[in-house]
Design a protein around this motif. Structure first.
Motif, PDB file in Angstrom:
ATOM      1  N   CYS A 143       0.848  -1.189   0.000  1.00  0.00           N
ATOM      2  CA  CYS A 143       0.000   0.000   0.000  1.00  0.00           C
ATOM      3  C   CYS A 143       0.885   1.241   0.000  1.00  0.00           C
ATOM      4  CB  CYS A 143      -0.960   0.004   1.179  1.00  0.00           C
ATOM      5  SG  CYS A 143      -0.196  -0.216   2.802  1.00  0.00           S
ATOM      6  N   PHE A 144       0.276   2.406  -0.249  1.00  0.00           N
ATOM      7  CA  PHE A 144       1.053   3.597  -0.559  1.00  0.00           C
ATOM      8  C   PHE A 144       0.520   4.828   0.159  1.00  0.00           C
ATOM      9  CE2 PHE A 144       0.951   0.572  -3.984  1.00  0.00           C
ATOM     10  CZ  PHE A 144       2.310   0.330  -4.172  1.00  0.00           C
ATOM     11  N   ALA A 145       1.457   5.674   0.615  1.00  0.00           N
ATOM     12  CA  ALA A 145       1.087   6.937   1.243  1.00  0.00           C
ATOM     13  C   ALA A 145       0.406   7.832   0.220  1.00  0.00           C
ATOM     14  CB  ALA A 145       2.324   7.621   1.809  1.00  0.00           C
ATOM     15  N   PRO A 146      -0.518   8.676   0.657  1.00  0.00           N
ATOM     16  CA  PRO A 146      -1.242   9.539  -0.280  1.00  0.00           C
ATOM     17  C   PRO A 146      -0.342  10.461  -1.093  1.00  0.00           C
ATOM     18  CG  PRO A 146      -2.362   9.496   1.835  1.00  0.00           C
ATOM     19  CD  PRO A 146      -1.046   8.793   2.030  1.00  0.00           C
ATOM     20  N   ALA A 192      -3.408  -4.733   3.263  1.00  0.00           N
ATOM     21  CA  ALA A 192      -3.589  -3.412   3.860  1.00  0.00           C
ATOM     22  C   ALA A 192      -3.877  -2.378   2.794  1.00  0.00           C
ATOM     23  CB  ALA A 192      -2.341  -3.013   4.650  1.00  0.00           C
ATOM     24  N   VAL A 193      -4.459  -1.273   3.249  1.00  0.00           N
ATOM     25  CA  VAL A 193      -4.684  -0.115   2.387  1.00  0.00           C
ATOM     26  C   VAL A 193      -4.516   1.130   3.256  1.00  0.00           C
ATOM     27  CG1 VAL A 193      -7.193  -0.056   2.771  1.00  0.00           C
ATOM     28  CG2 VAL A 193      -6.240   0.861   0.646  1.00  0.00           C
ATOM     29  N   ILE A 194      -4.062   2.228   2.650  1.00  0.00           N
ATOM     30  CA  ILE A 194      -3.872   3.477   3.377  1.00  0.00           C
ATOM     31  C   ILE A 194      -4.939   4.464   2.939  1.00  0.00           C
ATOM     32  CG2 ILE A 194      -2.311   5.448   3.728  1.00  0.00           C
ATOM     33  CD1 ILE A 194       0.017   3.502   3.503  1.00  0.00           C
ATOM     34  N   ASP A 195      -5.600   5.113   3.905  1.00  0.00           N
ATOM     35  CA  ASP A 195      -6.685   6.032   3.564  1.00  0.00           C
ATOM     36  C   ASP A 195      -6.151   7.410   3.189  1.00  0.00           C
ATOM     37  OD1 ASP A 195      -6.268   7.541   5.919  1.00  0.00           O
ATOM     38  OD2 ASP A 195      -7.859   6.530   7.026  1.00  0.00           O
ATOM     39  N   ALA A 196      -7.063   8.340   2.913  1.00  0.00           N
ATOM     40  CA  ALA A 196      -6.677   9.663   2.428  1.00  0.00           C
ATOM     41  C   ALA A 196      -5.922  10.478   3.468  1.00  0.00           C
ATOM     42  CB  ALA A 196      -7.918  10.422   1.964  1.00  0.00           C
ATOM     43  N   ASP A 197      -6.028  10.101   4.742  1.00  0.00           N
ATOM     44  CA  ASP A 197      -5.320  10.797   5.819  1.00  0.00           C
ATOM     45  C   ASP A 197      -3.998  10.141   6.172  1.00  0.00           C
ATOM     46  OD1 ASP A 197      -7.341  12.756   6.152  1.00  0.00           O
ATOM     47  OD2 ASP A 197      -8.520  11.350   7.362  1.00  0.00           O
ATOM     48  N   GLY A 198      -3.625   9.097   5.454  1.00  0.00           N
ATOM     49  CA  GLY A 198      -2.362   8.411   5.730  1.00  0.00           C
ATOM     50  C   GLY A 198      -2.455   7.333   6.780  1.00  0.00           C
ATOM     51  N   VAL A 210      -9.833  -5.855  11.107  1.00  0.00           N
ATOM     52  CA  VAL A 210      -8.971  -4.894  10.431  1.00  0.00           C
ATOM     53  C   VAL A 210      -8.649  -3.816  11.450  1.00  0.00           C
ATOM     54  CG1 VAL A 210      -8.839  -3.134   8.631  1.00  0.00           C
ATOM     55  CG2 VAL A 210      -9.878  -5.350   8.125  1.00  0.00           C
ATOM     56  N   ALA A 211      -7.369  -3.507  11.613  1.00  0.00           N
ATOM     57  CA  ALA A 211      -6.939  -2.498  12.585  1.00  0.00           C
ATOM     58  C   ALA A 211      -6.382  -1.285  11.855  1.00  0.00           C
ATOM     59  CB  ALA A 211      -5.880  -3.075  13.525  1.00  0.00           C
ATOM     60  N   ALA A 212      -6.677  -0.100  12.392  1.00  0.00           N
ATOM     61  CA  ALA A 212      -6.214   1.159  11.800  1.00  0.00           C
ATOM     62  C   ALA A 212      -5.033   1.695  12.602  1.00  0.00           C
ATOM     63  CB  ALA A 212      -7.347   2.181  11.787  1.00  0.00           C
ATOM     64  N   TYR A 213      -3.943   2.037  11.885  1.00  0.00           N
ATOM     65  CA  TYR A 213      -2.725   2.552  12.518  1.00  0.00           C
ATOM     66  C   TYR A 213      -2.364   3.905  11.914  1.00  0.00           C
ATOM     67  CZ  TYR A 213      -2.134  -2.260  14.175  1.00  0.00           C
ATOM     68  OH  TYR A 213      -2.320  -3.485  14.764  1.00  0.00           O
ATOM     69  N   ASP A 214      -2.069   4.874  12.776  1.00  0.00           N
ATOM     70  CA  ASP A 214      -1.718   6.199  12.276  1.00  0.00           C
ATOM     71  C   ASP A 214      -0.303   6.180  11.681  1.00  0.00           C
ATOM     72  OD1 ASP A 214       0.184   6.506  14.327  1.00  0.00           O
ATOM     73  OD2 ASP A 214      -1.062   7.850  15.511  1.00  0.00           O
ATOM     74  N   PRO A 215       0.131   7.276  11.046  1.00  0.00           N
ATOM     75  CA  PRO A 215       1.442   7.275  10.387  1.00  0.00           C
ATOM     76  C   PRO A 215       2.619   6.988  11.315  1.00  0.00           C
ATOM     77  CG  PRO A 215       0.110   9.054   9.517  1.00  0.00           C
ATOM     78  CD  PRO A 215      -0.645   8.492  10.680  1.00  0.00           C
ATOM     79  N   GLN A 216       2.422   7.113  12.620  1.00  0.00           N
ATOM     80  CA  GLN A 216       3.482   6.799  13.582  1.00  0.00           C
ATOM     81  C   GLN A 216       3.405   5.354  14.071  1.00  0.00           C
ATOM     82  OE1 GLN A 216       1.617   9.901  13.898  1.00  0.00           O
ATOM     83  NE2 GLN A 216       3.302  10.557  12.555  1.00  0.00           N
TER      84      GLN A 216
END
Length: 288
Positions: A143-146, A192-198, A210-216
């Protein structure tokens, strides 16, 4: 909720086609591409295993088959070979894959029996197929950063998600570094996939979620599904706010299947966020 009730042995590779506003996904070992639109279900069966796709036009997908990428016409069911993928290696098959912001397509390979170190991650871009990372067992979470400046992937058996910088053309710069370590919790990172907010939305195989992890790398929330082997998420729907997730029956005995009758199906849940629009694969010089 259940989005599609057709059970897959190894559901994978969900793709929300932005022009068709339609979800496509695969049953890898069942050799099927499945879709549903307007309540109408459809599927195609292939002579080899298929695992991931990117969109090229409204009616054409790039599909990763067992030993190559090919173009597939959704209208007439015709396929056109594009480029080989470890065609000389009978041990491997394709696995997780996704289009990147620069118009390339990343695809992982792995041993059919998860042979240790047999896999790799490749990238197709404008006619060129290049192997980027080797010695992997079960490559996933591509997956890729916005902003298009970094990519993530995992070797599921390690329990760690890696991140690597990308240049302006989308090729890796330097070596991948560990970004998320789930080994202490015994979790298995899958698609995995990265949303519009990273924020990364990561399917955790065996954990029914499915777990959501922030950029940190901090866990923000968890979305649970009624299937132990959640395999890969995708964002879709008119506002890209629906979180879809494929799942698998693979590895479940009769008792487990009875306890989770929805296992192998595709799920959907409101995410409370917005996904990235899936990127178009640029075929470039290799176009027909």
């Amino acid at each position: 909720m259940i989005f599609d009730n057709r059970p897959c042995d190894l559901g994978e590779g969900p793709l929300w086609h932005p022009l068709r506003e339609q979800l496509f996904w695969f049953d890898i070992t069942g050799r099927r591409l499945l879709t549903q639109a307007g309540g109408q279900a459809q599927d195609w069966t292939f002579p080899e295993m298929v695992s991931a796709a990117g969109w090229v036009s409204r009616d054409e997908l790039l599909i990763a088959g067992q030993h190559g990428l090919f173009l597939f016409d959704l209208g007439n069911g015709q396929r056109q070979p594009l480029v080989a993928l470890e065609a000389d290696n009978p041990v491997t098959r394709s696995n997780d894959g996704r289009a990147d912001p620069q118009g390339g397509f990343w695809i992982g390979t792995m041993g059919r029996n998860a042979e240790p170190g047999a896999g790799a991650v490749w990238r197709y871009w404008r006619g060129e197929m290049r192997r980027m990372f080797t010695g992997l067992t079960i490559p996933n979470a591509i997956c890729f950063a916005p902003d298009g400046r970094s990519a993530c992937f995992t070797d599921t058996v390690t329990g760690r998600v890696l991140r690597v910088a990308l240049d302006a053309q989308g090729w890796p710069v330097g070596q991948p570094v560990a970004w998320l370590d789930l080994t202490a919790e015994g979790l298995n990172p899958d698609g995995a996939v990265i949303d519009a907010d990273g924020v990364m939305w990561l399917a955790e195989w065996g954990a029914a979620r499915v777990a959501a992890y922030d950029p940190q790398g901090e866990r923000l929330r968890v979305v649970n599904f009624d299937a132990p082997h959640t395999s890969c998420p995708a964002f879709g729907g008119p506002d890209l706010g629906t979180l879809f997730c494929t799942s698998a029956l693979q590895g479940m005995d009769a008792t487990a299947r009875a306890a989770f009758p929805a296992a192998g199906m595709v799920f959907a849940a409101a995410s409370g966020t917005r996904g990235q629009r899936e990127y178009r694969v640029e075929i470039g010089a290799a176009a027909p």
